[in-house]
Design an enzyme around this catalytic site. Structure first.
Site, short mmCIF file in Angstrom:
data_model
loop_
_atom_site.label_atom_id
_atom_site.label_comp_id
_atom_site.label_asym_id
_atom_site.label_seq_id
_atom_site.Cartn_x
_atom_site.Cartn_y
_atom_site.Cartn_z
N GLU A 85 45.01 56.35 62.66
CA GLU A 85 43.86 56.33 61.76
C GLU A 85 43.29 57.73 61.57
OE1 GLU A 85 42.00 51.90 62.55
OE2 GLU A 85 41.65 53.43 64.07
N CYS A 109 33.45 57.92 67.07
CA CYS A 109 34.08 58.50 68.26
C CYS A 109 34.36 57.42 69.30
CB CYS A 109 33.15 59.56 68.85
SG CYS A 109 33.79 60.36 70.32
#
EC number: 2.1.1.192
Length: 405
Positions: free
Chosen positions: A130, A391
């Site tokens: 991704e 994150c």
């Protein structure tokens, strides 16, 4: 004391009394990644000399190599059959030889009113990765910018228990061309007007997607050289616009220090003491906090680039004000404390995870402690959590097609 209980380390810091990695679910640490299912070589993988030889092999003059590179790196095009400035007879041959399909878009999600876009890619061999493109409009203090968070490995071998990517394990390294292709795709997305407000191209790149960049050092370094090379031989970005993140592969940090490329180094620290960091970041059992911060300080000294200390705040795990003071002392005792900037990251949730973000009052106390020590600190503006694009959330759900879980 946390709700799960706690103990005190020899240094007087609070430690969880239960293992942070769930028993029976520990993921092995893998530093040397197997190169299985490697993709075919692409034009982007070639050196300048190899590109010249490649066109000569098709009976095309050497100057065509720079012409091809201009299409790739300046116009972000990857289909030679559409390039009318190339001899028609050579287009398909060049496409077949040097332009294999490296990234196939599987899905695309957006949030933040379309300014954050996460793309799921299928690689050669079926592995999934991704990348996340984030557009930040101009403010009183900063110009508008588009930042791409890209992947450097399919999966990750660092086995950090709080990170979705790390808990999925490692499949393989990505090639230089696969890494750079994420940037070209993001530039095309902006050029097509699919990111509201964004224009031009990607301004900043952070190697903070899937994978440990330093564990794929050769491909990542070549990608950085390609991204920073002047056109038409490269993308023409400034090295200062690139941030390279690591959990602490100290020998690779030392090697990067000697490369002469002033990228920003980001150290994913997450704990200032070995007792806790051994649990949070398994590679710390090989290279301790002092070794890591010494290497980071030398990088800052050599490159004159401030190091970013990444610190994900986790409720009752690493968010105590006492730990903030230890972190401050670790930074201060290495000389001028402005060599480092602490970037605090509110922990992002992952499906089924028992890890949660710090309470606001604990986060505030952590920040205030660092500020009292005069340590530069900011709290990251988290983007993309609604689409699992923040994150620690990138996990390429489904892992791979044809490779198993």
């Amino acid at each position: 004391m946390s709700s799960t209980g706690s103990s005190v380390s020899t240094s007087g810091l609070v430690l969880p009394s239960t293992p942070l990695a769930e028993p029976g679910k520990e993921v092995p640490l893998v530093v040397n990644t197997p190169n299985r299912a490697k993709p075919p070589r692409h034009w982007i993988d070639l050196s300048i000399e190899e590109r010249v030889q490649a066109v000569k092999d098709f009976g095309v003059p050497a100057f065509r190599a720079r012409q091809i590179s201009a299409h790739v790196f300046e116009r972000w095009e990857v289909d030679p059959t559409q390039w009318t400035d190339l001899p028609k007879a050579a287009r398909q041959e060049i496409a077949d030889a040097w332009f294999p399909v490296l990234l196939t878009k599987v899905s695309q999600q957006s949030c933040d009113r379309g300014t954050t876009v996460k793309t799921l890619w299928r690689l050669h061999g079926g592995a999934l990765v991704e990348s996340v493109l984030m557009y930040y409009p101009a403010t009183r203090h900063s110009a508008a910018r588009a930042t791409l968070c890209l992947s450097s490995q399919a999966g990750c071998g660092m086995a950090c228990p709080f990170c979705a990517t790390g808990q999925g394990g490692i499949q393989r390294n990505m090639s230089t061309a696969e890494i750079v292709s994420q940037v070209l795709a993001a530039n095309r997305l902006i050029a097509a007007g699919e990111v509201p407000g964004a224009s031009g191209r990607v301004h900043n790149i952070v190697f903070m997607g899937m994978g440990e960049p330093m564990a794929n050092y050769r491909s990542v370094l070549t990608a950085i050289r390609t991204l920073t090379a002047d056109g038409p031989d490269g993308v023409g970005m400034s090295a200062r616009a690139l941030t390279l993140s690591t959990v602490g592969l100290v020998p690779r940090i030392k090697a990067l220090t000697q490369e002469g490329i002033p990228v920003t180094l980001a150290v994913s620290l997450h704990a200032p003491d070995d007792e806790l960091r051994d649990e949070l970041i398994p590679v710390n059992r090989r290279w301790k906090v002092d070794e890591l911060l010494d290497a980071a300080w030398h990088y800052a000294e050599k490159t004159k680039r401030r190091v970013s200390i990444e610190y994900a705040l986790m409720k009752d795990i690493n968010d105590q004000a006492d730990r903030a003071a230890v972190l401050a002392r670790q930074i201060r005792r290495r000389g001028d404390w402005t060599w480092a900037h602490v970037n605090l990251i509110p922990l992002n949730p992952t499906p089924g995870s028992r890890w949660t973000a710090s309470r606001p009052e604990d986060q505030d106390a952590f920040v205030e402690t660092l500020e009292r020590w005069k340590i530069p600190v900011t709290v990251r503006d988290t983007r993309g959590s609604e689409i699992d694009g923040a994150c620690g959330q990138l996990a390429a759900v489904g892992r791979s097609e044809g490779l198993g879980s």
